[in-house]
Motif scaffolding. Structure first.
Motif, mmCIF file in Angstrom:
data_model
loop_
_atom_site.group_PDB
_atom_site.id
_atom_site.type_symbol
_atom_site.label_atom_id
_atom_site.label_comp_id
_atom_site.label_asym_id
_atom_site.label_seq_id
_atom_site.Cartn_x
_atom_site.Cartn_y
_atom_site.Cartn_z
ATOM 1 N N ARG A 129 0.826 -1.220 0.000
ATOM 2 C CA ARG A 129 0.000 0.000 0.000
ATOM 3 C C ARG A 129 0.854 1.262 0.000
ATOM 4 N NH1 ARG A 129 -0.562 0.281 4.709
ATOM 5 N NH2 ARG A 129 -1.813 2.150 4.783
ATOM 6 N N ALA A 130 2.005 1.211 0.702
ATOM 7 C CA ALA A 130 2.813 2.420 0.859
ATOM 8 C C ALA A 130 3.822 2.603 -0.273
ATOM 9 C CB ALA A 130 3.539 2.383 2.207
ATOM 10 N N LEU A 131 3.772 1.745 -1.298
ATOM 11 C CA LEU A 131 4.680 1.937 -2.433
ATOM 12 C C LEU A 131 4.277 3.191 -3.201
ATOM 13 C CD1 LEU A 131 4.903 -1.728 -3.771
ATOM 14 C CD2 LEU A 131 6.816 -0.397 -2.827
ATOM 15 N N PRO A 132 5.198 4.087 -3.500
ATOM 16 C CA PRO A 132 4.828 5.302 -4.238
ATOM 17 C C PRO A 132 4.471 4.987 -5.691
ATOM 18 C CG PRO A 132 7.215 5.212 -3.905
ATOM 19 C CD PRO A 132 6.635 4.045 -3.157
ATOM 20 N N ALA A 133 3.482 5.700 -6.223
ATOM 21 C CA ALA A 133 3.092 5.496 -7.630
ATOM 22 C C ALA A 133 4.221 5.948 -8.557
ATOM 23 C CB ALA A 133 1.809 6.271 -7.925
ATOM 24 N N ARG A 134 4.891 7.044 -8.174
ATOM 25 C CA ARG A 134 6.021 7.550 -8.976
ATOM 26 C C ARG A 134 7.210 7.751 -8.041
ATOM 27 N NH1 ARG A 134 1.569 10.390 -10.139
ATOM 28 N NH2 ARG A 134 0.628 10.165 -12.206
ATOM 29 N N PRO A 135 8.011 6.692 -7.840
ATOM 30 C CA PRO A 135 9.119 6.804 -6.879
ATOM 31 C C PRO A 135 10.126 7.875 -7.292
ATOM 32 C CG PRO A 135 8.986 4.576 -7.847
ATOM 33 C CD PRO A 135 7.912 5.393 -8.474
ATOM 34 N N THR A 136 10.537 8.693 -6.327
ATOM 35 C CA THR A 136 11.522 9.743 -6.608
ATOM 36 C C THR A 136 12.936 9.172 -6.686
ATOM 37 O OG1 THR A 136 11.597 10.182 -4.240
ATOM 38 C CG2 THR A 136 10.156 11.586 -5.571
ATOM 39 N N ALA A 137 13.126 7.957 -6.164
ATOM 40 C CA ALA A 137 14.402 7.245 -6.274
ATOM 41 C C ALA A 137 14.081 5.773 -6.509
ATOM 42 C CB ALA A 137 15.219 7.414 -4.998
ATOM 43 N N PRO A 138 14.885 5.067 -7.326
ATOM 44 C CA PRO A 138 14.565 3.663 -7.654
ATOM 45 C C PRO A 138 14.380 2.762 -6.431
ATOM 46 C CG PRO A 138 16.328 4.482 -9.081
ATOM 47 C CD PRO A 138 16.070 5.545 -8.064
ATOM 48 N N VAL A 139 15.154 2.989 -5.361
ATOM 49 C CA VAL A 139 15.029 2.091 -4.195
ATOM 50 C C VAL A 139 13.669 2.220 -3.509
ATOM 51 C CG1 VAL A 139 17.493 1.884 -3.669
ATOM 52 C CG2 VAL A 139 16.177 3.771 -2.675
ATOM 53 N N LEU A 140 12.985 3.369 -3.679
ATOM 54 C CA LEU A 140 11.680 3.547 -3.033
ATOM 55 C C LEU A 140 10.601 2.657 -3.651
ATOM 56 C CD1 LEU A 140 11.555 7.403 -2.367
ATOM 57 C CD2 LEU A 140 12.281 5.562 -0.837
ATOM 58 N N ALA A 141 10.889 2.076 -4.820
ATOM 59 C CA ALA A 141 9.962 1.103 -5.427
ATOM 60 C C ALA A 141 10.156 -0.268 -4.809
ATOM 61 C CB ALA A 141 10.183 1.028 -6.937
ATOM 62 N N GLY A 142 11.104 -0.365 -3.888
ATOM 63 C CA GLY A 142 11.430 -1.654 -3.296
ATOM 64 C C GLY A 142 10.611 -1.972 -2.060
ATOM 65 N N MET A 143 10.550 -3.282 -1.745
ATOM 66 C CA MET A 143 9.989 -3.776 -0.490
ATOM 67 C C MET A 143 11.126 -4.497 0.232
ATOM 68 S SD MET A 143 6.705 -6.296 0.223
ATOM 69 C CE MET A 143 5.576 -5.178 -0.638
ATOM 70 N N ARG A 144 11.356 -4.090 1.475
ATOM 71 C CA ARG A 144 12.457 -4.698 2.227
ATOM 72 C C ARG A 144 11.943 -5.910 3.001
ATOM 73 N NH1 ARG A 144 15.449 -0.726 6.051
ATOM 74 N NH2 ARG A 144 13.700 -1.198 7.422
ATOM 75 N N LEU A 145 12.659 -7.029 2.875
ATOM 76 C CA LEU A 145 12.322 -8.262 3.586
ATOM 77 C C LEU A 145 13.456 -8.580 4.553
ATOM 78 C CD1 LEU A 145 10.636 -8.381 0.901
ATOM 79 C CD2 LEU A 145 10.806 -10.860 1.047
ATOM 80 N N HIS A 146 13.111 -8.700 5.828
ATOM 81 C CA HIS A 146 14.118 -9.066 6.825
ATOM 82 C C HIS A 146 13.696 -10.373 7.482
ATOM 83 C CE1 HIS A 146 17.035 -8.954 10.036
ATOM 84 N NE2 HIS A 146 16.044 -9.117 10.907
ATOM 85 N N ALA A 147 14.514 -11.402 7.326
ATOM 86 C CA ALA A 147 14.222 -12.714 7.901
ATOM 87 C C ALA A 147 15.044 -12.916 9.152
ATOM 88 C CB ALA A 147 14.519 -13.814 6.891
ATOM 89 N N GLY A 148 14.346 -13.071 10.279
ATOM 90 C CA GLY A 148 14.979 -13.399 11.552
ATOM 91 C C GLY A 148 14.078 -14.414 12.222
ATOM 92 N N ALA A 149 13.694 -14.135 13.467
ATOM 93 C CA ALA A 149 12.730 -15.008 14.139
ATOM 94 C C ALA A 149 11.391 -14.999 13.386
ATOM 95 C CB ALA A 149 12.529 -14.548 15.578
ATOM 96 N N ASP A 150 11.063 -13.857 12.788
ATOM 97 C CA ASP A 150 9.892 -13.709 11.912
ATOM 98 C C ASP A 150 10.364 -13.099 10.596
ATOM 99 O OD1 ASP A 150 7.712 -14.489 13.736
ATOM 100 O OD2 ASP A 150 8.281 -12.678 14.845
ATOM 101 N N LEU A 151 9.438 -13.006 9.645
ATOM 102 C CA LEU A 151 9.724 -12.280 8.406
ATOM 103 C C LEU A 151 9.038 -10.924 8.493
ATOM 104 C CD1 LEU A 151 10.812 -12.136 5.485
ATOM 105 C CD2 LEU A 151 8.645 -13.149 4.729
ATOM 106 N N THR A 152 9.818 -9.846 8.378
ATOM 107 C CA THR A 152 9.270 -8.487 8.433
ATOM 108 C C THR A 152 9.402 -7.840 7.062
ATOM 109 O OG1 THR A 152 9.913 -8.277 10.750
ATOM 110 C CG2 THR A 152 9.399 -6.248 9.581
ATOM 111 N N LEU A 153 8.282 -7.355 6.537
ATOM 112 C CA LEU A 153 8.250 -6.701 5.233
ATOM 113 C C LEU A 153 7.996 -5.211 5.463
ATOM 114 C CD1 LEU A 153 6.357 -9.534 5.118
ATOM 115 C CD2 LEU A 153 6.660 -9.110 2.700
#
Length: 364
Positions: A19-43
């Motif tokens: 939902r929070a992905l920008p329609a027109r990202p001002t920088a390429p990385v802002l089109a990304g979704m970060r996934l962190h795998a530890g005890a749980d998976l956090t997106l």
């Protein structure tokens, strides 16, 4: 990173976070979704205005953090079969497997991704269903014109254990009060939250019983519940003094069964020219509806108390109000044909929700 996660839980979490992905990202990385795998998976996603984060249970063989195209991941996950999903990274790529399907994702530079804002201090909690209903009732009246940014927001007023939600686009005004559990009993403040963000948030947080609301000064609000959290920057600008628009005395009231009333409005509006107001003529026992020069006339039963009255409204705005009340009976209170009318439900606590609608003065 090497992990396994249930498809349905992953799909819900990805959809929420996207939902929070920008329609027109001002920088390429802002089109990304970060996934962190530890005890749980956090997106996580963040566009400097809105952040969204979801946590899901996961079996992690190798912990790690990656950044992938959020839109592409959302499309892939939506199409997967109902089987466990495996995700493995190898160098600059991630491989996602589910049943017979295999996808390869190019990794984005995770180290360039901005840090998400911290969740502000807890201000209180509220029932998730009650909040979602209240937001949907007022969001219909929020403005869509970005040249008037303050009107695209929902004003939240906090006074002790009462939340008041307000929205207006100058043609109609919606006000809903509800109880909540403040962290501090004497809390008193008002803030302006983007209506679009608030609507998306409320719909997505109803899987838990309660929503936590957090406030960070005059710039940030956060919501959390059911393994999901989001923050958004507040809107600035002067909000209209809406209390003056709420009529306190009425010359006439009408009560109608909401379903047949709405259907009649739709039919009359259907055969009229676009943007033609619907004219309502009230008299004891009935309402006559017509629009423009159309010969379509609808007569609906109405309990009417007052002098005969003719008034005209934008049909879509009228339908929005009828659809928003939490009651099978719509009550409309009038002062005059040229002044705002108030639509409420016929419930024990009528004042919980009020929808104020400006008439169209050029009614024939």
């Amino acid at each position: 990173m090497k992990l396994q996660v249930e498809r349905d839980q992953l799909a819900e979490a990805v959809a929420w976070t996207a939902r929070a992905l920008p329609a027109r990202p001002t920088a390429p990385v802002l089109a990304g979704m970060r996934l962190h795998a530890g005890a749980d998976l956090t997106l996580s996603t963040f566009d400097y205005e809105v952040s969204a984060q979801a946590t899901v249970p996961v079996i992690t063989d190798e912990e790690g953090t990656i950044l992938v195209s959020g839109k592409l991941l959302a499309e892939i996950v939506r199409s997967l079969p109902a089987r466990p999903v495996q995700l493995v990274t190898d160098g600059a790529r991630a491989t996602l497997k589910c049943g017979t399907a295999t996808f390869t994702l190019v990794l984005l530079p995770e180290e360039e991704y901005p840090t998400l804002p911290e969740m502000p201090p807890l201000a209180g909690t509220v029932g998730s269903d009650a909040l979602a209903t209240a937001i949907s009732q007022v969001a219909i009246a929020a403005g869509r014109d970005d040249t008037l940014p303050a009107l695209t927001g929902i004003r939240i007023e906090i006074e002790g254990d009462t939340l008041t939600l307000v929205a207006t686009d100058r043609y109609r005004l919606a006000v809903r009060e509800l109880r909540w559990n403040p962290a501090q009993p004497d809390l008193s403040t008002a803030l302006l939250v983007p209506a679009r963000v608030l609507g998306d948030t409320a719909r997505a947080l109803t899987s838990g019983a309660e929503v936590s609301i957090s406030l960070g000064g005059d710039s940030l609000i956060g919501f959390a519940g059911a393994g999901r959290r989001t923050t958004t920057r507040l809107l600035s600008g002067e909000y209209p003094k809406y209390a003056a628009l709420l009529p306190s005395e009425f010359s006439a009231t009408a009560e109608l069964v909401a379903g047949p009333f709405a259907e009649a409005v739709k039919r009359v509006a259907l055969v009229a020219e676009r943007n033609t107001p619907v004219r309502l003529a009230f008299s004891p026992g009935q309402l006559v509806l017509e629009a423009g020069a159309s010969e379509e006339v609808e007569i609906v039963e109405a309990a009417f108390d007052g002098e005969d009255l003719q008034i005209a409204f934008n049909p879509q705005y009228l339908l929005d109000g009828i659809g928003a009340i939490d009651s099978d009976t719509a009550r409309i209170s009038f002062t005059s044909p040229t002044k705002p009318a108030v639509i409420t439900g016929k419930t024990e606590r009528e004042s919980d929700y009020r929808y104020v609608l400006m008439p169209i003065r050029s009614a024939g």
